[in-house]
Design an enzyme around this catalytic site. Structure first.
Site, PDB file in Angstrom:
ATOM      1  N   TRP A  36       0.813  -1.209   0.000  1.00  0.00           N
ATOM      2  CA  TRP A  36       0.000   0.000   0.000  1.00  0.00           C
ATOM      3  C   TRP A  36       0.863   1.284   0.000  1.00  0.00           C
ATOM      4  O   TRP A  36       1.781   1.405   0.804  1.00  0.00           O
ATOM      5  CB  TRP A  36      -0.914  -0.019   1.237  1.00  0.00           C
ATOM      6  CG  TRP A  36      -1.846   1.152   1.269  1.00  0.00           C
ATOM      7  CD1 TRP A  36      -3.104   1.225   0.743  1.00  0.00           C
ATOM      8  CD2 TRP A  36      -1.567   2.424   1.838  1.00  0.00           C
ATOM      9  NE1 TRP A  36      -3.625   2.478   0.937  1.00  0.00           N
ATOM     10  CE2 TRP A  36      -2.697   3.229   1.616  1.00  0.00           C
ATOM     11  CE3 TRP A  36      -0.472   2.972   2.509  1.00  0.00           C
ATOM     12  CZ2 TRP A  36      -2.778   4.554   2.037  1.00  0.00           C
ATOM     13  CZ3 TRP A  36      -0.550   4.297   2.925  1.00  0.00           C
ATOM     14  CH2 TRP A  36      -1.700   5.065   2.692  1.00  0.00           C
ATOM     15  N   ASP A  80       0.923   6.343  -6.377  1.00  0.00           N
ATOM     16  CA  ASP A  80       0.202   7.491  -6.948  1.00  0.00           C
ATOM     17  C   ASP A  80       1.045   8.760  -6.852  1.00  0.00           C
ATOM     18  O   ASP A  80       1.024   9.604  -7.757  1.00  0.00           O
ATOM     19  CB  ASP A  80      -1.184   7.649  -6.301  1.00  0.00           C
ATOM     20  CG  ASP A  80      -1.147   7.486  -4.786  1.00  0.00           C
ATOM     21  OD1 ASP A  80      -0.043   7.287  -4.220  1.00  0.00           O
ATOM     22  OD2 ASP A  80      -2.217   7.549  -4.165  1.00  0.00           O
ATOM     23  N   MET A 112     -16.607   6.246  -0.573  1.00  0.00           N
ATOM     24  CA  MET A 112     -15.766   5.049  -0.530  1.00  0.00           C
ATOM     25  C   MET A 112     -16.498   3.993   0.294  1.00  0.00           C
ATOM     26  O   MET A 112     -16.897   4.251   1.426  1.00  0.00           O
ATOM     27  CB  MET A 112     -14.388   5.332   0.057  1.00  0.00           C
ATOM     28  CG  MET A 112     -13.475   4.101  -0.080  1.00  0.00           C
ATOM     29  SD  MET A 112     -11.750   4.413   0.303  1.00  0.00           S
ATOM     30  CE  MET A 112     -11.703   3.797   1.966  1.00  0.00           C
TER      31      MET A 112
HETATM   32  N1  UDP Z   1      -7.164  -3.489  -4.230  1.00  0.00           N
HETATM   33  C1  UDP Z   1      -7.826  -4.701  -4.380  1.00  0.00           C
HETATM   34  N2  UDP Z   1      -7.526  -5.745  -3.576  1.00  0.00           N
HETATM   35  C2  UDP Z   1      -6.603  -5.653  -2.590  1.00  0.00           C
HETATM   36  C3  UDP Z   1      -5.937  -4.428  -2.422  1.00  0.00           C
HETATM   37  C4  UDP Z   1      -6.240  -3.359  -3.239  1.00  0.00           C
HETATM   38  O1  UDP Z   1      -8.679  -4.833  -5.265  1.00  0.00           O
HETATM   39  O2  UDP Z   1      -6.394  -6.635  -1.876  1.00  0.00           O
HETATM   40  C5  UDP Z   1      -7.390  -2.388  -5.183  1.00  0.00           C
HETATM   41  C6  UDP Z   1      -8.769  -1.806  -5.125  1.00  0.00           C
HETATM   42  O3  UDP Z   1      -9.119  -1.310  -6.379  1.00  0.00           O
HETATM   43  C7  UDP Z   1      -8.580  -0.679  -4.157  1.00  0.00           C
HETATM   44  C8  UDP Z   1      -7.228  -0.132  -4.584  1.00  0.00           C
HETATM   45  O4  UDP Z   1      -6.500  -1.295  -4.924  1.00  0.00           O
HETATM   46  O5  UDP Z   1      -9.595   0.280  -4.227  1.00  0.00           O
HETATM   47  C9  UDP Z   1      -6.488   0.692  -3.536  1.00  0.00           C
HETATM   48  O6  UDP Z   1      -6.362  -0.017  -2.316  1.00  0.00           O
HETATM   49  P1  UDP Z   1      -7.077   0.527  -0.978  1.00  0.00           P
HETATM   50  O7  UDP Z   1      -8.546   0.635  -1.215  1.00  0.00           O
HETATM   51  O8  UDP Z   1      -6.689  -0.366   0.164  1.00  0.00           O
HETATM   52  O9  UDP Z   1      -6.444   1.969  -0.780  1.00  0.00           O
HETATM   53  P2  UDP Z   1      -7.060   3.224  -0.005  1.00  0.00           P
HETATM   54  O10 UDP Z   1      -8.414   2.891   0.508  1.00  0.00           O
HETATM   55  O11 UDP Z   1      -6.126   3.517   1.106  1.00  0.00           O
HETATM   56  O12 UDP Z   1      -7.093   4.308  -1.020  1.00  0.00           O
HETATM   57 MN    MN Z   2      -9.984   2.076  -0.615  1.00  0.00          MN
END
Ligand code: UDP
Ligand code: MN
Length: 348
Positions: free
Chosen positions: A259, A263, A289
């Site tokens: 993570w 970006d 979200m």
């Molecule tokens: N994602 C996913 N499976 C996972 C981890 C990440 O599909 O196990 C994808 C999904 O599209 C997600 C994006 O990667 O929205 C970003 O990850 P995350 O939502 O954890 O990030 P944050 O909420 O912190 O922006």
């Molecule tokens: Mn997310």
């Protein structure tokens, strides 16, 4: 004796000659008649016109042919209006736990293999939506449910690609998006790419999923951050770049496993190219979200700051031009193209 006079001979020959000419022209006429008939039936089997009494057969037939051709070649479609008349503004989003993929499919009969294009006008942009994904099926369903009608109201030609990371190695969002870009371009020469987290649902359809002269960040606010920009320079969640802009920065880095950071790295690449990130107004660029915890297999990337310090040195050789992967399957589902890939695992 008089019968065989040269004058009579000439007249008799002349008669045959006229007869010959007449039959030849009848033959020629039949030939063109047949030709036109074949042509007109090739163009269309559209219904005919009523024939008006008194027309010569030839006139009747040529007007019939012209009308058939007119009927069967639709006039070229006009460009879709600059602002779609179908937009609704702020939307009421629903997240029903009873929602099923079958329901979303039957709500979107106009979508074929994840692709849609307006029927009555020519879309101004051709847009590929790329969603990195692993084990977030419920989120994907909610997103498809909202995104398809949302994009159709914007009158764009689009297709949705879901790029699934196979296996259980650490997740790599950026590399999956590089793969999505390259795989989508095998289908069509898309003008614009939207890099889209699976859990972010747009709240206002004036937030246009099209590209601009500069890269565009579409998430100014989300429910989870009180609808404020996460931090200055944030370029995550949902962003839009043209095919050329993304190529110019050599895409995302492939080296961000876990993570965070990828970006910001893309933002740095954009800034190195002297491009400037644009955002729509805050009251429009709003997202919900779907709540989630940090996924297992996507732990915080502790190296991200170190990697961000190297962007300027490595961007030319780390990106689209060095993205190696193996496509395990490509399924054309009704609502999206499902690309499953082996992208390897972090080195060491
Ligand atoms: N994602 C996913 N499976 C996972 C981890 C990440 O599909 O196990 C994808 C999904 O599209 C997600 C994006 O990667 O929205 C970003 O990850 P995350 O939502 O954890 O990030 P944050 O909420 O912190 O922006
Ligand atoms: Mn997310």
């Amino acid at each position: 004796m008089g019968f065989c006079s040269p004058v009579f001979k000439f007249l008799r020959r002349g008669k045959y000659f006229v007869l010959l000419l007449l039959s030849l022209s009848v033959l020629a006429w039949i030939a063109t008649f047949k030709g036109e008939m074949v042509k007109s039936f090739q163009v269309s089997s559209a219904p005919t016109q009523t024939l008006v009494k008194g027309d010569s057969l030839r006139e009747k037939f040529s007007s019939f042919t012209a009308a058939t051709i007119r009927l069967s070649t639709p006039p070229p479609k006009a460009d879709c209006p600059l602002e779609s008349p179908l937009l609704q503004g702020a939307l009421q989003l629903t997240f029903e736990s009873s929602l099923k993929l079958k329901d979303v499919e039957s709500e979107n009969k106009g979508v074929s293999e994840g692709e849609y294009e307006p029927s009555d006008c020519t879309a101004r942009q051709n847009v590929a939506i790329l969603i990195p994904h692993r084990s977030r099926e419920r989120h994907l369903l909610y997103l498809l449910h909202h995104l398809h009608p949302f994009l159709q109201r914007q009158q764009i030609h689009y297709a949705i690609y879901v790029i699934q990371q196979a296996g259980d190695a650490t997740f790599n969002r950026a590399k999956l998006l590089n793969v999505g870009y390259m795989e989508a371009l095998k289908d069509y020469s898309w003008d614009c790419f939207i890099f889209h987290d699976v859990d972010l649902v747009p709240e206002n359809d004036h937030n246009l999923y099209i590209c601009d002269k500069q890269p565009k960040h579409l998430v100014v606010g989300r429910n989870a951050t009180g609808y404020k920009l996460h931090y200055k320079g944030y370029f995550g969640g949902v962003s839009a770049m043209t095919r050329e802009q993304f190529l110019q920065v050599n895409g995302f880095s492939n080296t961000y496993w876990g993570w965070g950071g990828e970006d910001d790295d893309l933002r740095k690449r954009i800034e190195l190219q002297k491009m400037k990130i644009m955002r729509p107004p805050a009251d429009i660029a709003r997202y919900t979200m779907v709540f989630h915890k940090r996924d297992s297999g996507n732990e915080i990337n502790k190296d991200r700051m170190k990697l961000l310090g190297r962007t300027q040195q490595v961007w030319r050789k780390d990106g689209l031009n060095s993205c190696s992967y193996k496509t395990l399957s490509l399924e054309r589902m009704p609502l999206y193209v499902n690309v499953t890939v082996d992208i390897g695992k972090p080195q060491s």
